[in-house]
Motif scaffolding. Structure first.
Motif, mmCIF file in Angstrom:
data_model
loop_
_atom_site.group_PDB
_atom_site.id
_atom_site.type_symbol
_atom_site.label_atom_id
_atom_site.label_comp_id
_atom_site.label_asym_id
_atom_site.label_seq_id
_atom_site.Cartn_x
_atom_site.Cartn_y
_atom_site.Cartn_z
ATOM 1 N N ASN A 88 9.838 29.331 -34.565
ATOM 2 C CA ASN A 88 9.458 28.380 -35.866
ATOM 3 C C ASN A 88 8.427 27.511 -35.543
ATOM 4 O O ASN A 88 8.108 26.710 -34.901
ATOM 5 N N GLU A 89 7.292 27.869 -36.288
ATOM 6 C CA GLU A 89 5.890 27.070 -36.134
ATOM 7 C C GLU A 89 6.147 25.463 -36.054
ATOM 8 O O GLU A 89 5.230 25.042 -35.001
ATOM 9 N N GLU A 90 6.749 24.835 -36.697
ATOM 10 C CA GLU A 90 5.881 23.258 -36.653
ATOM 11 C C GLU A 90 8.179 23.562 -35.160
ATOM 12 O O GLU A 90 6.655 22.133 -34.894
ATOM 13 N N GLU A 91 7.997 23.263 -35.457
ATOM 14 C CA GLU A 91 9.453 23.158 -34.416
ATOM 15 C C GLU A 91 8.466 23.274 -32.765
ATOM 16 O O GLU A 91 8.437 22.781 -32.153
ATOM 17 N N LYS A 93 5.689 23.665 -32.811
ATOM 18 C CA LYS A 93 3.991 22.487 -32.766
ATOM 19 C C LYS A 93 4.958 21.263 -31.819
ATOM 20 O O LYS A 93 3.661 21.130 -31.743
ATOM 21 N N GLY A 94 5.486 21.078 -32.197
ATOM 22 C CA GLY A 94 6.057 19.454 -31.830
ATOM 23 C C GLY A 94 6.394 19.876 -30.264
ATOM 24 O O GLY A 94 6.611 19.022 -29.812
#
Length: 286
Positions: A88-91, A93-94
């Motif tokens: 998951n790209e957002e996870e 990045k997080g």
């Protein structure tokens, strides 16, 4: 040794772990472990429990890692749990944002997260996601992670450890196209980047493993009775390369397979094709 059969003892020889040397190397350092909630990642985290390292555990299963945190912190290591699906790209990045705000940075990255898939091409014709999700976790995620962390690792004379597979170095076989392509892609990326990383005083280690007794092999019935390494044993191999900075670990017999993959490529292709045709005929007779 690790509840091995006689055959497994012969197949899975490796140097013994010197815990005191590993402890001296790791005390006070920050270690990122992906795929930390089970199997190799889990056992490696427990191996470091009696050091003063800061362990950052990354995986999807937060509850499992929270249990690990409680148990490990009964010893001397400290643990941060960071639940994330690295596909998951957002996870992802997080996770990177969290790692960059750490005061002490990151000293060691153990790239262990991975997904395996055994499926004939004919069954994937309308399942392009079989390939995208496998590449996302086995290749793109570790590349993005390391590209972001290279400046941090350079400051700390860091160490990157890739938990790979012998398949990345052997003759490719049917039904494993998605898995072998993704693991080979990251293996090639890291080996290509290794001289550039060395100039930055970042060590790299590639660990090429045969079957390991982890949840990943359970879906493949044929593997249930095959010789397989203990994840505890693999954790000890990782512990050993932490202080030796050994560039490559692979089973002693893998060199024979590599030679065969090159020298006997044509005969192997013929044999694989015949076996595949036989299997297809048997399926057609059912």
């Amino acid at each position: 040794m690790h509840n091995y059969t006689l055959l497994e003892r012969a197949l899975f020889l490796s140097p013994s772990l010197n815990f005191e040397k590993m402890k001296k190397e790791m005390d006070g350092k920050t270690v990122l472990i992906t795929g930390a909630s089970s199997g190799i990642g889990k056992e490696f985290a427990y191996l470091l429990a009696n050091t003063t390292a800061h362990l950052i555990l990354v995986a999807r299963r937060e509850a499992s890692m929270n249990v690990m945190k409680v148990e490990i912190e009964k010893a001397t290591a400290s643990v941060t749990v960071f639940p994330a699906d690295l596909r998951n790209e957002e996870e992802l990045k997080g996770l990177l944002a969290f790692l960059h705000q750490l005061t002490d940075g990151v000293d060691v990255v153990v790239s262990n997260a991975g997904i395996s898939i055994n499926r004939p091409i004919a069954q994937s014709l309308d399942r392009y996601h079989d390939f995208t999700r496998t590449m996302a976790l086995n290749y793109f995620a570790p590349v993005q992670l390391l590209l972001s962390l290279i400046p941090v690792l350079e400051k700390k004379n860091g160490h990157i450890i890739n938990v790979s597979t012998i398949n990345a170095l052997l003759f490719p076989i049917p039904h494993w196209a998605a898995y072998q392509a993704s693991k080979t892609a990251f293996d090639t990326w890291l080996r290509s980047a290794e001289p550039e990383l060395k100039i930055k005083n970042i060590s790299t280690t590639s660990i090429y493993l045969p079957l390991v007794k982890t949840p990943m092999i359970k879906p493949t019935i044929a593997y249930q009775t095959s010789p397989a390494m203990s994840p505890v044993h693999v954790a000890e191999i990782i512990g050993h390369v932490l202080y030796t900075k050994r560039k490559v670990y692979k089973p002693w017999w893998l060199i024979l397979g590599q030679w065969a993959s090159v020298i006997f490529r044509s005969p192997l292709s013929f044999i694989v094709l015949r076996l595949l045709r036989k299997k297809e005929r048997e399926r057609g007779n059912v």
